[in-house]
Design an enzyme around this catalytic site. Structure first.
Site, PDB file in Angstrom:
ATOM      1  CB  SER A 125      17.386  12.718 -50.027  1.00 27.32           C
ATOM      2  OG  SER A 125      16.011  13.180 -50.283  1.00 27.32           O
ATOM      3  CB  SER A 159      10.011   5.752 -50.220  1.00 28.61           C
ATOM      4  OG  SER A 159      10.179   6.911 -49.520  1.00 28.61           O
ATOM      5  CD  GLU A 242       8.884  13.500 -54.428  1.00 29.28           C
ATOM      6  OE1 GLU A 242       9.981  14.395 -54.991  1.00 29.28           O
ATOM      7  OE2 GLU A 242       8.971  12.684 -53.584  1.00 29.28           O
ATOM      8  CD  GLU A 375       9.525  24.375 -42.782  1.00 28.92           C
ATOM      9  OE1 GLU A 375       9.559  23.168 -43.461  1.00 28.92           O
ATOM     10  OE2 GLU A 375       8.521  24.488 -41.867  1.00 28.92           O
TER      11      GLU A 375
HETATM   12  C1  LIG Z   1       8.503   9.658 -45.466  1.00 26.92           C
HETATM   13  C2  LIG Z   1       9.662  10.124 -46.250  1.00 26.92           C
HETATM   14  C3  LIG Z   1      10.039   9.566 -47.202  1.00 26.92           C
HETATM   15  C4  LIG Z   1      11.070  10.063 -48.094  1.00 26.92           C
HETATM   16  N1  LIG Z   1      11.246   9.240 -49.406  1.00 26.92           N
HETATM   17  C5  LIG Z   1      12.349   9.730 -50.357  1.00 26.92           C
HETATM   18  C6  LIG Z   1      12.743   9.035 -51.201  1.00 26.92           C
HETATM   19  O1  LIG Z   1      12.201   8.228 -51.703  1.00 26.92           O
HETATM   20  N2  LIG Z   1      13.842   9.529 -52.200  1.00 26.92           N
HETATM   21  C7  LIG Z   1      14.654  10.764 -51.800  1.00 26.92           C
HETATM   22  O2  LIG Z   1      15.416  10.980 -52.411  1.00 26.92           O
HETATM   23  N3  LIG Z   1      14.291  11.383 -50.550  1.00 26.92           N
HETATM   24  C8  LIG Z   1      13.135  11.083 -49.767  1.00 26.92           C
HETATM   25  N4  LIG Z   1      12.893  11.690 -48.723  1.00 26.92           N
HETATM   26  C9  LIG Z   1      13.681  12.904 -48.302  1.00 26.92           C
HETATM   27  C10 LIG Z   1      13.176  14.120 -48.305  1.00 26.92           C
HETATM   28  O3  LIG Z   1      12.990  14.386 -49.761  1.00 26.92           O
HETATM   29  C11 LIG Z   1      14.174  15.072 -47.550  1.00 26.92           C
HETATM   30  O4  LIG Z   1      13.973  14.630 -46.244  1.00 26.92           O
HETATM   31  C12 LIG Z   1      13.595  16.479 -47.669  1.00 26.92           C
HETATM   32  O5  LIG Z   1      13.759  17.019 -48.895  1.00 26.92           O
HETATM   33  C13 LIG Z   1      14.140  17.395 -46.530  1.00 26.92           C
HETATM   34  O6  LIG Z   1      15.550  17.369 -46.697  1.00 26.92           O
HETATM   35  P1  LIG Z   1      16.408  17.008 -45.137  1.00 26.92           P
HETATM   36  O7  LIG Z   1      15.705  15.677 -44.490  1.00 26.92           O
HETATM   37  O8  LIG Z   1      17.631  16.839 -45.251  1.00 26.92           O
HETATM   38  O9  LIG Z   1      16.058  18.134 -44.237  1.00 26.92           O
HETATM   39  P2  LIG Z   1      16.874  19.617 -44.183  1.00 26.92           P
HETATM   40  O10 LIG Z   1      17.025  20.096 -45.566  1.00 26.92           O
HETATM   41  O11 LIG Z   1      18.192  19.351 -43.440  1.00 26.92           O
HETATM   42  O12 LIG Z   1      15.916  20.692 -43.368  1.00 26.92           O
HETATM   43  C14 LIG Z   1      15.807  20.705 -42.035  1.00 26.92           C
HETATM   44  C15 LIG Z   1      14.983  21.610 -41.599  1.00 26.92           C
HETATM   45  O13 LIG Z   1      15.334  23.014 -42.204  1.00 26.92           O
HETATM   46  C16 LIG Z   1      14.369  23.576 -43.080  1.00 26.92           C
HETATM   47  N5  LIG Z   1      15.124  24.299 -44.363  1.00 26.92           N
HETATM   48  C17 LIG Z   1      16.187  23.958 -44.886  1.00 26.92           C
HETATM   49  N6  LIG Z   1      16.325  24.753 -45.885  1.00 26.92           N
HETATM   50  C18 LIG Z   1      15.539  26.033 -45.675  1.00 26.92           C
HETATM   51  C19 LIG Z   1      15.430  27.067 -46.617  1.00 26.92           C
HETATM   52  N7  LIG Z   1      16.187  27.487 -47.521  1.00 26.92           N
HETATM   53  N8  LIG Z   1      14.434  28.141 -45.802  1.00 26.92           N
HETATM   54  C20 LIG Z   1      13.814  27.457 -44.834  1.00 26.92           C
HETATM   55  N9  LIG Z   1      13.726  26.355 -44.367  1.00 26.92           N
HETATM   56  C21 LIG Z   1      14.621  25.474 -44.697  1.00 26.92           C
HETATM   57  C22 LIG Z   1      13.435  22.508 -43.884  1.00 26.92           C
HETATM   58  O14 LIG Z   1      12.384  22.795 -44.091  1.00 26.92           O
HETATM   59  C23 LIG Z   1      13.508  21.420 -42.418  1.00 26.92           C
HETATM   60  O15 LIG Z   1      12.573  21.798 -41.640  1.00 26.92           O
HETATM   61  C24 LIG Z   1      11.662  11.275 -47.900  1.00 26.92           C
HETATM   62  C25 LIG Z   1      11.689  11.759 -46.580  1.00 26.92           C
HETATM   63  C26 LIG Z   1      10.418  11.094 -45.893  1.00 26.92           C
HETATM   64  C27 LIG Z   1      10.198  11.949 -44.405  1.00 26.92           C
END
Ligand SMILES: Cc1cc2nc3c(=O)[nH]c(=O)nc-3n(C[C@H](O)[C@H](O)[C@H](O)COP(=O)(O)OP(=O)(O)OC[C@H]3O[C@@H](n4cnc5c(N)ncnc54)[C@H](O)[C@@H]3O)c2cc1C
Lengths: 405, 370
Positions: A125, A159, A242, A375
Site C-alpha cells: 500500500s 505492519s 493473505e 467493499e
Molecule cells: C491494521 C492494518 C494493517 C495493514 N497492514 C498493511 C501491510 O502490512 N502492508 C500493506 O501493504 N498494507 C497494509 N494495510 C493497508 C490496507 O491494505 C489498505 O488500507 C486497504 O487496502 C485500503 O486502502 P486505503 O486505506 O487506501 O483506502 P481507500 O482505498 O482509499 O478506500 C477508502 C474507502 O473507499 C472504499 N472503496 C475504495 N474503492 C472502492 C470501490 N471500487 N468500490 C467500493 N468501495 C471502494 C473502501 O472500501 C474504503 O471504505 C493495512 C491496513 C490496516 C488497517
C-alpha cells in the site's frame, strides 16, 4: 513406454508423518536443544509445512496432515515458531515465493522465514494506492551496468516493518503501459540504508504499522520474484493467500473473539440480562458458523490453491469480530467505559486476547480494511464468483503515466 | 467432520436433479398447487421406489438403502430447490426417523419400515409442523384401553399424501407411538402459507390403532424431530441457493439505464453478502447432517440447533431478496419466486424457530439465561 503409474504408498500418510515426528524428537530433545536449533531441524525433517515440497520444509503431503504434526509436537512440549509474530511471512510471502520463486530464492528464504529468524513485512500500500493498489507510484529503475534495481517511493500501513528483515515489495518498472502491466515484484532487504521506517500510531494507541520511505534502495535482480512486468499477477497470489491467512485460521470451537465474550457471560452472572442472552447466543451461533465455513473452505482447498472463496472468509471474519467485540464492550457495562492502556508502543506481535474488550473492539475495526476492504471483497465475490459485470473503469487501457491524478 | 460432498453424494444429487428437471418444471409445480392433487404421485413413486429415496435412512436389513443423514440432506437440497410436491420430508425423514427410534426388531415396526422403504406406502408423523425438538410429549391424542385413538393434531405436514399415520398419543401405559391407517382418521387439508407442502388437521375418533413397541417413545419422537430439524436446514440451503442463482441470472440479463442491472454496485454487494450467507448456511447444514450421521447425540443436537438458527433466516432472506431484485415480475403469481418465499417463511416456523433453537443451545454450550 515409460511407466506412468505412481508408486503405491508413496504419499506420506498419518503414520509416516508420526514416524518422522518421533524420529525428530528422538534426535532433538526439545527440553535440551535450543529453540532455534530445534526449529531448523524440524524444517529440515519436512515437518514445518508438510504440504510444501521435500527439501523446503515439507513432504509433499496433504495439508490436513499438518494438524497431526502440530498436535504431536505440542504434546511433546516442542517449541513452535510463534506464528503470530511472523504472520506475513508465513501467510503471504512464503506461498508466493514457493509459487513464483527460483530454486535459489526458495532455498535462501523459506527456512529462516519459517523458523522466525527473519521476519517479513509487506510493502504494497501507498498513500495514493490502497484499494486501487495497481495505481502505485513507487518506482524501480534498472541500473544498466549492475543490472540492479534502484527503488524510490513511499509505502504506508506497513505492519511489522519495524521488526522486518525482508519485505515483499511491488513497484512500477514501466510507466508507459497500463497500470496493471508495468509492475514488478521484489524481495527487498529492509536493512538497506535507503529504507527508513517511521511508526504510525493507530486507533488502539500503539503502532503496529509504519510508513516506509524508500530512497535509492538497491535490489539485485536475483531478488526479483517472477518476470519483469508480471508483478500484478504475482501479487494476486499474495493477496489471495493473505485473505485466507486472515480469515481461514483453523480454530477450535469458541476459538476466536467469541471466547472472551462467552467467558465473561459464564463468569459474571451480574452482567446478564434476558435481552443480552439471545444476542450472546446469536453471536455464539454466528461464530460457530464462521468457524465451520472456514473449515469447509480448508477442506475444499486441501488439494488446491485458495480461490475467491478466501475473500468470503475474510469478509465473514471481519464482520464477526466487529460484531462480537462490540457486544462484549456492551456486556461489560460500566467496565466498558475503561480502556487498559493508550501508551504508544511498537508491539512485537498482535494479540487480540491478552487485552480488554475495548482493545478488541478497536483493533477489529482494522479487520474490514487490512488485506482488502470489505467493499473490495464484495466486488471480488460479485465479479469472480457470481460473474456479475465488473465495475466501470476508465483506467484500463491508458498508460499509467497518462492517468489523471 | 467432513463438510464436503462425497462422490456418491454428488451422483445421488445428479440423479435427483435429472429427474426433477424432467418431471418437475416450474410450470408443473405452479399448475398443481391449487388443484385437488397437490402431490405429484407419479414423481413420488419414481423418486421413492425407483431411486430408492424413501428408504435412504432405513438400514439394508430392513429393506432400505442403509444410507445416512448426509445423503438425505443432499436429496432435500434438490427437493427444496425445486419445491417439488412430494412427501419426502414428512414420510422418508420425519415418520421414518420416528419408526427407526422404535423397536425395529419387532415385526410390526419392521414390516412398516419395509413398506415405506419400498415405496409401497407413505407415512406421516402426526405432529404439528411447528413442533420442535425438546418440547414435552404431545397430549392432544389419547389411546383407550382397547388401543383406539381419540383427539386432534393440527398442521400435520404431508398427512394428505399418507397411507399410514404414526401418532404420538398418551395411553394407559403412558406415552406411545401408534400406527393408524390414514383411512381411519379424518385428514382435512387446509389452505397453507406454503403452497408446495400441504398441511392438514387430523382428527381421530376412536380410530383403530396399533401400538408400536419402543423402549422410549418420547425419545423416539424427539430424535425424529431433531433429525428432521437438522435435515430441514439442507432444504433451506436448497431454497436459498435457487433464489440466489435465479436472482443473479436475472440481473445479468436485465438492462436499465443502458446498463446491465447486475453491474450496479449496490446490488453486487447485496448479492455478495447473500452468497456469503448461503455459503455459511451450507457449512452449518453440512455439519448438522454429518453430525446426525455420526450419531453422537450431544454433538448432533448442537450442530442441529446451530444449523437451524442459521439456515432458516438465510432461506427467508434469500427469498425476500429474490422477490425485491426481480422487481414487478417477482410479485407475480406466474413467476416461481413466490413459491420459495412461502416455503422459506413456513420453514422458518417448521421444527422450531431460530430463537427457539438458540434457546435450546443455551444449556448445551453453557451460556445460561439471565
Ligand atoms: C491494521 C492494518 C494493517 C495493514 N497492514 C498493511 C501491510 O502490512 N502492508 C500493506 O501493504 N498494507 C497494509 N494495510 C493497508 C490496507 O491494505 C489498505 O488500507 C486497504 O487496502 C485500503 O486502502 P486505503 O486505506 O487506501 O483506502 P481507500 O482505498 O482509499 O478506500 C477508502 C474507502 O473507499 C472504499 N472503496 C475504495 N474503492 C472502492 C470501490 N471500487 N468500490 C467500493 N468501495 C471502494 C473502501 O472500501 C474504503 O471504505 C493495512 C491496513 C490496516 C488497517
Amino acid at each position: 513406454m515409460a511407466e506412468s503409474h505412481p508408486t503405491p504408498g508413496k504419499d506420506p500418510d498419518a503414520s509416516e508423518v508420526r514416524r518422522r515426528v518421533a524420529e525428530l524428537l528422538a534426535a532433538y530433545d526439545p527440553a535440551r536443544v535450543p529453540r532455534e536449533k530445534f526449529l531448523r531441524a524440524r524444517f529440515d525433517a519436512g515437518l514445518a509445512w508438510v504440504h510444501f515440497p521435500e527439501g523446503l520444509g515439507g513432504l509433499g503431503a496433504p495439508r490436513a496432515l499438518q494438524a497431526v504434526v502440530d498436535a504431536e509436537l505440542a504434546a511433546a512440549g516442542a517449541p513452535d515458531n510463534d506464528p503470530r509474530r511472523i504472520g506475513i511471512g508465513l501467510g503471504m510471502a512464503a506461498p508466493t515465493i514457493l509459487r513464483y520463486g527460483t530454486e535459489e530464492q526458495k532455498r535462501r528464504f523459506l527456512r529462516p522465514l519459517w523458523t522466525g529468524e527473519e521476519v517479513w513485512c509487506q510493502l504494497f500500500s501507498e498513500p495514493g494506492a490502497g484499494s486501487d493498489l495497481a495505481g502505485l507510484r513507487t518506482r524501480a529503475v534498472r541500473e544498466p551496468d549492475s543490472g540492479d534495481w534502484i527503488v524510490d517511493g513511499q509505502k504506508v500501513w506497513t505492519s511489522s516493518a519495524h521488526l522486518a528483515r525482508w519485505a515483499i515489495l511491488i513497484a512500477r518498472t514501466d510507466p508507459d503501459v497500463p497500470k496493471h502491466q508495468g509492475i514488478t515484484y521484489f524481495l527487498c532487504d529492509m536493512t538497506d540504508p535507503g529504507v527508513e521506517v517511521r511508526p504510525l500510531r493507530q486507533i488502539t494507541g500503539e503502532a503496529e504499522f509504519n510508513e516506509v520511505f524508500l530512497t535509492g534502495v538497491r535490489i539485485p535482480d536475483a531478488h526479483r520474484l517472477g518476470a519483469i512486468g508480471d508483478g500484478w499477477r504475482v501479487a494476486q497470489a499474495t493477496l489471495m493467500n493473505e485473505r485466507v491467512a486472515i480469515g481461514g485460521m483453523a480454530l477450535p470451537r469458541e476459538g476466536g473473539m467469541i471466547g472472551p465474550l462467552a467467558a465473561a457471560w459464564r463468569e459474571r452472572p451480574e452482567l446478564r440480562t434476558p435481552e443480552l442472552h439471545d444476542r450472546v447466543l446469536s453471536a455464539w451461533v454466528a461464530a460457530e458458523v464462521v468457524r465451520l465455513s472456514a473449515e469447509r473452505v480448508r477442506q475444499q482447498m486441501a488439494a488446491g490453491a485458495p480461490g475467491p472463496e478466501g475473500s468470503g472468509l475474510k469478509l465473514a471474519f471481519a464482520r464477526l469480530n466487529q460484531h462480537v467485540s462490540g457486544l462484549e464492550v456492551e456486556l461489560m457495562g460500566e467496565e466498558g467505559l475503561r480502556y487498559g492502556d493508550w501508551t504508544m508502543v511498537r508491539p512485537e506481535s498482535v494479540d487480540f486476547y491478552g487485552r480488554d474488550a475495548g482493545y478488541r473492539y478497536l483493533r477489529a475495526k482494522g479487520n474490514s480494511i487490512e488485506g482488502g476492504t470489505s467493499e473490495i471483497l464484495r466486488n471480488i465475490i460479485a465479479e469472480r464468483v457470481l460473474g456479475l459485470p465488473a465495475e466501470p473503469r476508465t483506467d484500463k487501457d491508458v498508460a499509467w503515466k497518462d492517468l489523471p491524478r | 467432520m467432513n463438510l464436503l460432498y462425497s462422490d456418491v453424494e454428488d451422483d445421488l444429487r445428479t440423479a435427483v436433479r435429472d429427474v426433477l428437471a424432467d418431471r418437475c418444471p416450474p410450470e408443473a409445480v405452479l399448475g398443481r398447487i391449487e388443484s385437488e392433487l397437490p402431490y405429484d404421485t407419479g414423481l413420488w413413486k419414481l423418486l421413492a421406489a425407483e431411486l430408492g429415496l424413501a428408504g435412504l435412512l432405513v438400514p439394508e436389513h430392513l429393506g432400505g438403502q442403509g444410507a445416512s443423514a448426509r445423503e438425505a440432506a443432499v436429496v432435500l437440497e434438490e427437493l427444496g430447490s425445486a419445491v417439488a410436491p412430494v412427501p419426502f420430508l414428512g414420510s422418508a425423514v420425519l415418520a421414518t426417523s420416528a419408526l427407526l427410534g422404535c423397536d425395529t426388531a419387532d415385526g410390526t415396526v419392521a414390516a412398516l419400515l419395509a413398506r415405506l422403504a419400498a415405496g409401497e406406502a407413505t407415512a406421516a408423523l402426526a405432529v404439528p409442523l411447528s413442533g420442535a425438538p425438546g418440547a414435552p410429549f404431545p397430549g392432544s391424542v389419547t389411546a383407550d384401553s382397547e388401543g383406539r385413538l381419540t383427539g386432534r393434531v393440527t398442521s400435520v405436514a404431508d398427512a394428505f399424501a399418507a397411507d399410514v399415520l404414526v401418532v404420538p398419543a398418551g395411553g394407559p401405559q403412558g406415552p406411545g407411538l401408534y400406527e393408524v391407517a390414514a383411512a381411519d382418521a379424518a385428514v382435512e387439508r387446509f389452505s397453507s402459507l406454503d403452497l408446495t407442502r400441504p398441511l392438514s388437521d387430523v382428527t381421530f375418533e376412536a380410530a383403530p390403532a396399533r401400538l408400536l413397541p419402543a423402549a422410549d417413545p418420547a425419545a423416539a419422537l424427539d430424535g425424529a424431530l431433531l433429525t428432521t430439524a437438522g435435515l430441514l436446514a439442507s432444504e433451506q440451503v436448497g431454497v436459498a441457493q435457487w433464489c440466489l442463482d435465479e436472482t443473479v441470472g436475472h440481473l445479468k440479463q436485465r438492462h436499465q439505464f443502458g446498463r446491465v442491472v447486475g453491474g450496479f454496485q449496490s446490488l453486487k454487494h447485496r448479492l455478495a453478502d447473500l452468497w456469503l450467507e448461503v455459503v455459511s448456511a451450507r457449512a452449518a447444514a453440512r455439519a448438522a447432517a454429518d453430525a446426525l450421521a455420526a450419531g453422537d447425540h450431544l454433538e448432533a443436537a448442537l450442530a442441529v440447533h446451530v444449523a437451524q438458527a442459521t439456515a432458516s433466516s438465510t432461506a427467508v432472506h434469500a427469498a425476500e431478496e429474490a422477490i425485491q431484485l426481480h422487481g414487478g415480475i417477482g410479485m407475480t403469481w406466474e413467476h416461481p419466486a413466490h413459491l420459495r418465499l412461502k416455503r422459506a417463511k413456513a420453514d422458518e416456523l417448521a421444527l422450531g424457530t431460530p430463537a427457539r433453537h438458540r434457546a435450546a443451545l443455551s444449556p448445551l454450550v453453557d451460556l445460561p439465561p439471565a
